[in-house]
Design a protein around this motif. Structure first.
Motif, PDB file in Angstrom:
ATOM      1  N   ARG A   1       0.843  -1.202   0.000  1.00 12.78           N
ATOM      2  CA  ARG A   1       0.000   0.000   0.000  1.00 12.78           C
ATOM      3  C   ARG A   1       0.876   1.249   0.000  1.00 12.78           C
ATOM      4  O   ARG A   1       1.848   1.318   0.763  1.00 12.78           O
ATOM      5  CB  ARG A   1      -0.889   0.023   1.248  1.00 12.78           C
TER       6      ARG A   1
ATOM      7  N   SER B   1      -2.329   8.319   9.225  1.00 15.62           N
ATOM      8  CA  SER B   1      -3.146   7.526  10.146  1.00 15.62           C
ATOM      9  C   SER B   1      -3.834   6.371   9.417  1.00 15.62           C
ATOM     10  O   SER B   1      -3.952   5.267   9.958  1.00 15.62           O
ATOM     11  CB  SER B   1      -4.204   8.411  10.818  1.00 15.62           C
ATOM     12  N   ILE B   2      -4.304   6.629   8.212  1.00 15.13           N
ATOM     13  CA  ILE B   2      -4.906   5.544   7.424  1.00 15.13           C
ATOM     14  C   ILE B   2      -3.855   4.455   7.191  1.00 15.13           C
ATOM     15  O   ILE B   2      -4.139   3.260   7.312  1.00 15.13           O
ATOM     16  CB  ILE B   2      -5.459   6.078   6.087  1.00 15.13           C
TER      17      ILE B   2
ATOM     18  N   VAL C   1      -1.376   3.750   9.087  1.00 18.85           N
ATOM     19  CA  VAL C   1      -1.192   3.016  10.349  1.00 18.85           C
ATOM     20  C   VAL C   1      -2.252   1.911  10.450  1.00 18.85           C
ATOM     21  O   VAL C   1      -1.946   0.770  10.810  1.00 18.85           O
ATOM     22  CB  VAL C   1      -1.283   3.973  11.567  1.00 18.85           C
ATOM     23  N   GLY C   2      -3.500   2.246  10.119  1.00 20.53           N
ATOM     24  CA  GLY C   2      -4.571   1.242  10.157  1.00 20.53           C
ATOM     25  C   GLY C   2      -4.304   0.096   9.204  1.00 20.53           C
ATOM     26  O   GLY C   2      -4.525  -1.080   9.531  1.00 20.53           O
ATOM     27  N   MET C   3      -3.810   0.420   8.018  1.00 17.99           N
ATOM     28  CA  MET C   3      -3.508  -0.634   7.036  1.00 17.99           C
ATOM     29  C   MET C   3      -2.375  -1.531   7.530  1.00 17.99           C
ATOM     30  O   MET C   3      -2.452  -2.765   7.433  1.00 17.99           O
ATOM     31  CB  MET C   3      -3.135   0.003   5.693  1.00 17.99           C
TER      32      MET C   3
ATOM     33  N   LEU D   1      -1.530  -2.034  10.551  1.00 14.97           N
ATOM     34  CA  LEU D   1      -2.016  -2.822  11.684  1.00 14.97           C
ATOM     35  C   LEU D   1      -2.827  -4.021  11.193  1.00 14.97           C
ATOM     36  O   LEU D   1      -2.697  -5.134  11.724  1.00 14.97           O
ATOM     37  CB  LEU D   1      -2.870  -1.937  12.608  1.00 14.97           C
ATOM     38  N   ALA D   2      -3.637  -3.799  10.160  1.00 15.73           N
ATOM     39  CA  ALA D   2      -4.425  -4.911   9.597  1.00 15.73           C
ATOM     40  C   ALA D   2      -3.487  -6.003   9.076  1.00 15.73           C
ATOM     41  O   ALA D   2      -3.729  -7.202   9.282  1.00 15.73           O
ATOM     42  CB  ALA D   2      -5.335  -4.401   8.487  1.00 15.73           C
TER      43      ALA D   2
ATOM     44  N   TRP E   1       2.487  -7.936   3.033  1.00 18.95           N
ATOM     45  CA  TRP E   1       2.526  -6.660   2.312  1.00 18.95           C
ATOM     46  C   TRP E   1       2.910  -5.513   3.238  1.00 18.95           C
ATOM     47  O   TRP E   1       2.697  -5.561   4.434  1.00 18.95           O
ATOM     48  CB  TRP E   1       1.232  -6.377   1.555  1.00 18.95           C
TER      49      TRP E   1
ATOM     50  N   HIS F   1      -6.559  10.815  14.983  1.00 12.76           N
ATOM     51  CA  HIS F   1      -5.772   9.702  14.449  1.00 12.76           C
ATOM     52  C   HIS F   1      -6.570   8.402  14.469  1.00 12.76           C
ATOM     53  O   HIS F   1      -6.562   7.636  13.497  1.00 12.76           O
ATOM     54  CB  HIS F   1      -4.481   9.550  15.251  1.00 12.76           C
TER      55      HIS F   1
ATOM     56  N   SER G   1      -9.071   7.906  11.613  1.00  8.83           N
ATOM     57  CA  SER G   1      -8.438   7.599  10.328  1.00  8.83           C
ATOM     58  C   SER G   1      -7.772   6.227  10.359  1.00  8.83           C
ATOM     59  O   SER G   1      -7.771   5.504   9.358  1.00  8.83           O
ATOM     60  CB  SER G   1      -7.420   8.684   9.970  1.00  8.83           C
ATOM     61  N   MET G   2      -7.207   5.873  11.484  1.00  6.64           N
ATOM     62  CA  MET G   2      -6.624   4.528  11.615  1.00  6.64           C
ATOM     63  C   MET G   2      -7.702   3.468  11.429  1.00  6.64           C
ATOM     64  O   MET G   2      -7.486   2.449  10.764  1.00  6.64           O
ATOM     65  CB  MET G   2      -5.970   4.377  12.986  1.00  6.64           C
TER      66      MET G   2
ATOM     67  N   GLY H   1      -8.328   2.985   7.864  1.00  7.36           N
ATOM     68  CA  GLY H   1      -7.301   2.136   7.261  1.00  7.36           C
ATOM     69  C   GLY H   1      -7.541   0.663   7.553  1.00  7.36           C
ATOM     70  O   GLY H   1      -7.351  -0.202   6.692  1.00  7.36           O
ATOM     71  N   LEU H   2      -7.985   0.371   8.766  1.00  8.56           N
ATOM     72  CA  LEU H   2      -8.328  -1.018   9.122  1.00  8.56           C
ATOM     73  C   LEU H   2      -9.510  -1.492   8.277  1.00  8.56           C
ATOM     74  O   LEU H   2      -9.508  -2.609   7.742  1.00  8.56           O
ATOM     75  CB  LEU H   2      -8.683  -1.102  10.606  1.00  8.56           C
TER      76      LEU H   2
ATOM     77  N   SER I   1      -8.902  -2.415   4.859  1.00 11.01           N
ATOM     78  CA  SER I   1      -8.183  -3.696   4.772  1.00 11.01           C
ATOM     79  C   SER I   1      -9.053  -4.849   5.271  1.00 11.01           C
ATOM     80  O   SER I   1      -8.537  -5.905   5.646  1.00 11.01           O
ATOM     81  CB  SER I   1      -6.897  -3.602   5.601  1.00 11.01           C
TER      82      SER I   1
ATOM     83  N   LYS J   1     -11.325  -5.026   7.877  1.00 12.21           N
ATOM     84  CA  LYS J   1     -11.741  -5.140   9.278  1.00 12.21           C
ATOM     85  C   LYS J   1     -13.015  -4.333   9.537  1.00 12.21           C
ATOM     86  O   LYS J   1     -13.370  -3.445   8.759  1.00 12.21           O
ATOM     87  CB  LYS J   1     -10.629  -4.630  10.208  1.00 12.21           C
TER      88      LYS J   1
END
Lengths: 284, 313
Positions: free
Chosen positions: A61, A122-123, A125-127, A129-130, A138, B51, B54-55, B58-59, B62, B64
């Protein structure tokens, strides 16, 4: 970091962006020129992706968090086949898919719509983390601006990424030291920037963001740690490649560019060696 | 209601590996069993709401389904642009669980009152705004949050709220529930004002007025058809909400009424907090009373509306 480090291909991207700018009369040219070598190396050899299957599950990503630099991304994504090159000349027009900031709905291969600063990291970071939760291989990369680092959410994300030990995450800071109004030193000083990231728990590297050999060497080694997130501080020049534009806040964003303004800029890039594949791409 | 809601997140997580729980910095011991049994899906990530939203996006991008719980003000007002862009524009399946909607935190003062949460979130395209009236309704809502497409805000009441919802009436996100039939007045509620409306209907019955009570647990998407069907039968319509009268349930009702094209305009009033910052402390009930959002206020309002109607007729 003189002009000499830009090879023919890097110059041809800049000519193309100027051409787009002239056709559609608007764009964040300084930011686009600042990130070109970084994005070029990412898409040449770092990121794993399939431009014909941009939603491929195991792709790396990449989020351009400083979305206003998108012309620097679009010219390379077009070259890599994410969308037809002709779209470049419909940039920011009603008939095109490419807006003045990246848009995930309309542009294949854009992971997240950015433009408002302090979101993309931040997005990412979420990716990351997933990927960690699912034990996927990846990786996640995000490119943030130095002006963007004024946003508090950037530092919230930095704390979080370090706490979560997101070792597959690499942040690249486009540190051209200029923001919209003036220098970052004048507007809101970020120094000591490397120490800040280090103290937030990141593994830090610095590079000349226009020197291809350095960019390649640094990004090939990313991420740099098995336990910490990584950050690359890319020392760049806003408007890199054209002396009149370099470090000139007037060129942060331009609308209504005239032919008279453009001619000397193109002349600054004039070089028979830079007549690349883009020469054949014309405005529809 | 909060405990029921979070317990439901735990149950959902047990059966669906996509479910992630995120807290900002909430009470010690919250969801301890979840943390113990599914540590890779439990995150307490600090007071960094912008944060976190937005985190979560992102989850969600992907695969979640993240549920975030923190105080309603800090999930709606403070990170609004993150909710709008990364929840709304990206249409991600993020679930925002706002503790203390309305004036639950009345004793803590105006910084902690969530009086505009539904109004501002309602402006986000694709955002669902849901305010169950009690813990039993919460239990019926939560399993449906797994498959709902797009972002959702779940507004929590104080806790220990009297149970007024009824299982036999069912529950579907976006569908109004008719708690009571009546032809004179239509009372429309959301969240805990369902109990206020039912109490008001009782007071009205004693005065010879038949009131219908329609519960709009989902303020967005607003069940316009069901609302107008009931409104068309009533002589007067009153909305009741623990929220500013600007932009929430009352506004949704007003918008629907204004555009309905009824031959005669409906007598209509909104009960809710006026356009001021409440500078007084006290309990939820005390603040509701101070600002005229009680059953007796609804009765007086209904009588006034019907009086004005008879005068004009």
């Amino acid at each position: 970091m003189g002009r000499d480090v830009l090879d023919a291909r890097s110059r041809s991207y800049r000519r193309l962006i100027l051409d787009i700018l002239f056709k559609v009369k608007r764009g964040h040219i300084g930011s686009a020129f600042s990130i070109l070598e970084i994005v070029r190396v990412l898409y040449d050899e770092i990121l794993r992706y399939d431009s014909k299957n941009p939603k491929w599950e195991d792709r790396d990503r990449f989020i351009l968090s400083k979305g206003h630099g998108c012309l620097g991304l679009y010219v390379i994504m077009a070259e890599k086949g994410f969308f037809p090159k002709e779209e470049l000349f419909r940039f920011s027009t009603a008939s095109g898919i490419l807006g003045g900031h990246p848009e995930h709905i309309t542009v294949p291969g854009i992971e997240a719509s950015t433009g408002s600063l302090g979101h993309g990291f931040s997005i990412a970071v979420g990716m990351a983390l997933a990927a960690k939760i699912d034990r996927k291989s990846w990786r996640t990369f995000t490119l943030v601006g130095d002006g963007e680092c004024n946003e508090g959410s950037v530092w919230e994300a930095a704390l979080s990424a370090a706490k979560l030990k997101l070792s597959s995450l690499t942040v690249i800071v486009d540190y051209n030291k200029m923001q919209c109004y003036s220098s970052t030193a004048e507007v809101l000083n970020l120094e000591p920037l490397a120490d800040k990231w280090r103290s937030f728990g990141f593994e830090v590297r610095e590079m000349d963001g226009h020197n291809l050999a350095e960019v390649q060497k640094t990004l090939r080694a990313a991420p740099f740690s098995k336990t910490k997130p990584s950050v690359v501080i890319a020392h760049t020049v806003k408007g890199k490649g054209i002396p009149d534009i370099e470090n000139n806040p007037v060129w942060h964003h331009r609308a209504k560019t005239t032919e008279e303004e453009l001619k000397p800029l193109l002349a600054a890039l004039a070089d028979p060696a830079c007549a690349g594949e883009w020469e054949g791409v014309e405005s529809p | 209601m909060r405990k029921t809601c979070l317990d439901q997140v735990y149950l959902l997580a047990q059966k669906d590996p996509r479910v992630i729980f995120i807290g900002s910095d909430i009470g010690a011991g919250t969801l301890d069993a979840f943390k113990r049994e599914m540590p890779d899906r439990f995150y307490m990530e600090g007071v960094s709401e912008a944060h976190l939203i937005s985190m979560m996006a992102g989850l969600a991008m992907s695969g979640k389904i993240p549920y975030l719980n923190t105080i309603a003000t800090f999930i709606s007002r403070r990170p609004f642009e993150h909710v709008l862009l990364d929840g709304g524009l990206h249409h991600t399946k993020i679930r925002l669980i706002g503790s203390g909607g309305g004036v639950v935190y009345g004793p803590l003062g105006p910084t902690h009152l969530a009086l505009e949460d539904m109004a501002i979130l309602r402006t986000i395209p694709g955002m669902a705004v849901v305010a169950p009236c009690d813990a039993e309704e919460m239990k019926r809502l939560m399993p449906q949050t797994l498959e709902w497409d797009g972002p959702m805000y779940i507004r929590l009441g104080k806790g220990g709220d009297p149970v007024v919802s009824r299982a036999e009436l069912g529950f579907q996100i976006g569908k109004a529930i008719l708690l009571q039939e009546g032809r004179d007045v239509l009372l429309v509620s959301t969240g805990i004002t369902a109990q206020t409306a039912l109490e008001a209907a009782g007071l009205m019955a004693a005065e010879g007025l038949q009131a219908a009570v329609q519960h709009m647990h989902t303020v967005k998407p607003f069940d316009r058809n069901a609302f107008l069907e009931q409104a068309s039968r009533a002589s007067a319509v009153i909305s009741l909400e623990e929220h500013t009268v600007i932009g929430g349930l009352g506004s949704a009702c007003a918008e629907a009424l204004a555009e309905a094209g009824f031959d005669r305009p409906k007598r209509f009033a909104r009960l809710g907090f006026p356009d001021v910052f409440p500078h007084s402390y006290g309990s939820q009930a005390e603040l509701m009373e101070k600002y005229g959002i009680t059953a007796s206020d609804a009765l007086k309002t209904a009588q006034k509306l019907l009086e004005s109607k008879s005068r004009q007729l």
